[in-house]
Design a protein around this motif. Structure first.
Motif, PDB file in Angstrom:
ATOM      1  N   VAL A  93       0.842  -1.196   0.000  1.00 54.33           N
ATOM      2  CA  VAL A  93       0.000   0.000   0.000  1.00 54.33           C
ATOM      3  C   VAL A  93       0.877   1.246   0.000  1.00 54.33           C
ATOM      4  O   VAL A  93       0.627   2.199  -0.753  1.00 54.33           O
ATOM      5  CB  VAL A  93      -0.962   0.006   1.202  1.00 54.33           C
ATOM      6  CG1 VAL A  93      -1.721   1.325   1.266  1.00 54.33           C
ATOM      7  CG2 VAL A  93      -1.939  -1.156   1.111  1.00 54.33           C
ATOM      8  N   ALA A  94       1.902   1.251   0.829  1.00 50.30           N
ATOM      9  CA  ALA A  94       2.825   2.390   0.840  1.00 50.30           C
ATOM     10  C   ALA A  94       3.471   2.564  -0.536  1.00 50.30           C
ATOM     11  O   ALA A  94       3.602   3.698  -1.025  1.00 50.30           O
ATOM     12  CB  ALA A  94       3.897   2.192   1.907  1.00 50.30           C
ATOM     13  N   GLN A  95       3.854   1.461  -1.182  1.00 51.54           N
ATOM     14  CA  GLN A  95       4.440   1.554  -2.519  1.00 51.54           C
ATOM     15  C   GLN A  95       3.428   2.113  -3.516  1.00 51.54           C
ATOM     16  O   GLN A  95       3.773   2.906  -4.403  1.00 51.54           O
ATOM     17  CB  GLN A  95       4.916   0.176  -2.988  1.00 51.54           C
ATOM     18  CG  GLN A  95       5.789   0.238  -4.242  1.00 51.54           C
ATOM     19  CD  GLN A  95       7.116   0.931  -3.969  1.00 51.54           C
ATOM     20  OE1 GLN A  95       7.873   0.522  -3.101  1.00 51.54           O
ATOM     21  NE2 GLN A  95       7.402   1.997  -4.714  1.00 51.54           N
ATOM     22  N   GLY A  96       2.163   1.732  -3.349  1.00 50.08           N
ATOM     23  CA  GLY A  96       1.122   2.257  -4.225  1.00 50.08           C
ATOM     24  C   GLY A  96       0.956   3.759  -4.087  1.00 50.08           C
ATOM     25  O   GLY A  96       0.693   4.462  -5.076  1.00 50.08           O
ATOM     26  N   ILE A  97       1.101   4.260  -2.872  1.00 47.68           N
ATOM     27  CA  ILE A  97       1.039   5.713  -2.656  1.00 47.68           C
ATOM     28  C   ILE A  97       2.218   6.394  -3.352  1.00 47.68           C
ATOM     29  O   ILE A  97       2.058   7.393  -4.069  1.00 47.68           O
ATOM     30  CB  ILE A  97       1.052   6.043  -1.155  1.00 47.68           C
ATOM     31  CG1 ILE A  97      -0.205   5.494  -0.475  1.00 47.68           C
ATOM     32  CG2 ILE A  97       1.155   7.559  -0.938  1.00 47.68           C
ATOM     33  CD1 ILE A  97      -0.181   5.595   1.040  1.00 47.68           C
ATOM     34  N   ILE A  98       3.399   5.856  -3.147  1.00 44.51           N
ATOM     35  CA  ILE A  98       4.606   6.449  -3.734  1.00 44.51           C
ATOM     36  C   ILE A  98       4.529   6.461  -5.259  1.00 44.51           C
ATOM     37  O   ILE A  98       4.825   7.469  -5.915  1.00 44.51           O
ATOM     38  CB  ILE A  98       5.859   5.671  -3.262  1.00 44.51           C
ATOM     39  CG1 ILE A  98       6.032   5.821  -1.746  1.00 44.51           C
ATOM     40  CG2 ILE A  98       7.098   6.135  -4.013  1.00 44.51           C
ATOM     41  CD1 ILE A  98       7.027   4.843  -1.135  1.00 44.51           C
ATOM     42  N   ASP A  99       4.114   5.341  -5.846  1.00 49.49           N
ATOM     43  CA  ASP A  99       4.117   5.212  -7.304  1.00 49.49           C
ATOM     44  C   ASP A  99       3.117   6.134  -7.995  1.00 49.49           C
ATOM     45  O   ASP A  99       3.357   6.590  -9.120  1.00 49.49           O
ATOM     46  CB  ASP A  99       3.798   3.766  -7.703  1.00 49.49           C
ATOM     47  CG  ASP A  99       4.940   2.793  -7.417  1.00 49.49           C
ATOM     48  OD1 ASP A  99       6.053   3.261  -7.110  1.00 49.49           O
ATOM     49  OD2 ASP A  99       4.708   1.571  -7.504  1.00 49.49           O
ATOM     50  N   ILE A 100       1.986   6.414  -7.356  1.00 49.05           N
ATOM     51  CA  ILE A 100       0.927   7.156  -8.052  1.00 49.05           C
ATOM     52  C   ILE A 100       1.251   8.633  -8.225  1.00 49.05           C
ATOM     53  O   ILE A 100       0.657   9.303  -9.086  1.00 49.05           O
ATOM     54  CB  ILE A 100      -0.428   6.981  -7.320  1.00 49.05           C
ATOM     55  CG1 ILE A 100      -1.602   7.272  -8.288  1.00 49.05           C
ATOM     56  CG2 ILE A 100      -0.510   7.902  -6.100  1.00 49.05           C
ATOM     57  CD1 ILE A 100      -1.661   6.349  -9.480  1.00 49.05           C
ATOM     58  N   PHE A 101       2.204   9.164  -7.455  1.00 45.58           N
ATOM     59  CA  PHE A 101       2.542  10.579  -7.621  1.00 45.58           C
ATOM     60  C   PHE A 101       3.019  10.874  -9.042  1.00 45.58           C
ATOM     61  O   PHE A 101       2.750  11.946  -9.592  1.00 45.58           O
ATOM     62  CB  PHE A 101       3.630  10.997  -6.625  1.00 45.58           C
ATOM     63  CG  PHE A 101       3.213  10.892  -5.189  1.00 45.58           C
ATOM     64  CD1 PHE A 101       1.979  11.359  -4.768  1.00 45.58           C
ATOM     65  CD2 PHE A 101       4.057  10.315  -4.247  1.00 45.58           C
ATOM     66  CE1 PHE A 101       1.598  11.270  -3.442  1.00 45.58           C
ATOM     67  CE2 PHE A 101       3.683  10.220  -2.916  1.00 45.58           C
ATOM     68  CZ  PHE A 101       2.451  10.690  -2.512  1.00 45.58           C
ATOM     69  N   VAL A 102       3.732   9.931  -9.650  1.00 46.64           N
ATOM     70  CA  VAL A 102       4.277  10.157 -10.998  1.00 46.64           C
ATOM     71  C   VAL A 102       3.157  10.309 -12.033  1.00 46.64           C
ATOM     72  O   VAL A 102       3.111  11.310 -12.757  1.00 46.64           O
ATOM     73  CB  VAL A 102       5.255   9.033 -11.392  1.00 46.64           C
ATOM     74  CG1 VAL A 102       5.787   9.277 -12.801  1.00 46.64           C
ATOM     75  CG2 VAL A 102       6.405   8.943 -10.390  1.00 46.64           C
ATOM     76  N   PRO A 103       2.222   9.352 -12.139  1.00 47.38           N
ATOM     77  CA  PRO A 103       1.137   9.553 -13.117  1.00 47.38           C
ATOM     78  C   PRO A 103       0.196  10.700 -12.767  1.00 47.38           C
ATOM     79  O   PRO A 103      -0.442  11.263 -13.665  1.00 47.38           O
ATOM     80  CB  PRO A 103       0.404   8.204 -13.123  1.00 47.38           C
ATOM     81  CG  PRO A 103       0.788   7.533 -11.861  1.00 47.38           C
ATOM     82  CD  PRO A 103       2.176   7.991 -11.558  1.00 47.38           C
TER      83      PRO A 103
END
Length: 334
Positions: A291-301
């Motif tokens: 879940v934490a990785q999902g938060i981090i990754d979505i900032f780019v798109p």
């Protein structure tokens, strides 16, 4: 509030939500969620978040699945615990799913503790992300943050440094912003953009595709990594684009796409991969927690969608198709 300015508010919104949820869950018995089968449901961006959350439950050894609300039949016992995600708590399908499954433990995450979804739940967590915009930015990441914290308490998993997420948000947004001029030129006027990831990252890909469709009106779709290799990628070429999330088979996929001249953005935690031709790489911080990785990754798109929206002359343009039957308490269309 504009979409781009709301994206920029992510660190503050996540900090406020972390403080609020930390206080809330301290007084709640979330062990009631730790049932034999856990279903997570929502609509639109909330369903994408459900896929991310189901992946983290699975990492903790639980039988968890993301369920589309339309697939929850009153006569079917699909889950022993049902997690409902809805920022405003008014999505018709999610509320209906809760009302039709009174025998399941129903846990909701919304911004409104008086919303229909909150009232239909047995346990509720209230977000504190402030204002959101269209497309959703702080609402999506705040929902994930609360969900990740709830999963840890429910399963007794080792604690993630959720209080450190706002600082990571600042770092990642800065990394992404440095590449947006390059990405804007490569992804402008695409006839289609695919978004690809595996496991929880498939949920991130789903949310990324929704952001691109909503913000720039470019047709976009989400695919699981392995599924994508079995045919869907065949239509991609120099007139399209692909956003890939991951550090395993995704790396070779990104390179394959680059070799045929298809602009590709690789969001990865892997080291040693550099921009090359039509390949753009943004290396983001790594987290064991999905879940934490999902938060981090979505900032780019999120920033990519804002960039493409600006390029299309659609900055903060409202939805063309306004619906009157998707939210409870929503005024009828004129």
């Amino acid at each position: 509030m504009s979409y781009r300015s709301t994206v920029a508010r992510q660190p503050a919104a996540l900090r406020d939500t972390c403080t609020a949820i930390t206080a809330e869950i301290a007084g709640k018995d979330l062990a009631a969620l730790d049932k034999p089968v856990i279903g997570i449901t929502g609509i639109g961006a909330s369903y994408a978040a459900a896929v991310v959350g189901a992946g983290e439950f699975q990492r903790q050894g639980r039988r968890a699945i993301a369920i589309r609300a339309c697939d929850i039949d009153a006569g079917q016992n699909l889950a022993d615990a049902l997690v409902g995600l809805s920022h405003r708590g008014r999505s018709v399908e999610t509320v209906q799913a809760f009302r039709e499954r009174p025998t399941a433990t129903r846990f909701a995450i919304t911004k409104d503790d008086e919303s229909p979804l909150a009232e239909a739940s047995d346990i509720h967590l209230k977000l504190n992300n402030g204002d959101d915009a269209t497309p959703s930015s702080t609402g999506y990441t705040a929902t994930l943050l609360a969900l990740g914290m709830a999963i840890e308490k429910a399963t007794g998993a080792p604690a993630t440094d959720w209080a450190g997420i706002p600082a990571i948000a600042e770092e990642t947004l800065a990394l992404a912003a440095a590449k947006m001029d390059r990405l804007g030129k490569m992804f402008e006027n695409r006839r289609a953009i695919d978004c690809v990831g595996a496991g929880s990252a498939f949920g991130t890909a789903d949310e990324a595709s929704l952001l691109i469709r909503e913000a720039s009106r470019i047709p976009a779709a989400a695919y699981d990594t392995r599924h994508y290799l079995h045919g869907p990628m065949e239509s991609m070429d120099a007139t399209t684009g692909v956003v890939v999330f991951g550090a395993e088979r995704e790396i070779a996929l990104a390179q394959n796409l680059k070799e045929i001249g298809c602009p590709v953005l690789l969001v990865t935690t892997a080291d040693g991969i550099e921009d090359d031709g039509v390949l753009t790489v943004i290396k983001v911080p790594f987290s064991e927690n999905r879940v934490a990785q999902g938060i981090i990754d979505i900032f780019v798109p999120q920033l990519l969608a804002a960039t493409l929206s600006d390029a299309a002359g659609l900055t903060d343009t409202k939805f063309r198709y306004r619906q009157s039957d998707t939210k409870i308490g929503q005024p009828a269309a004129a």
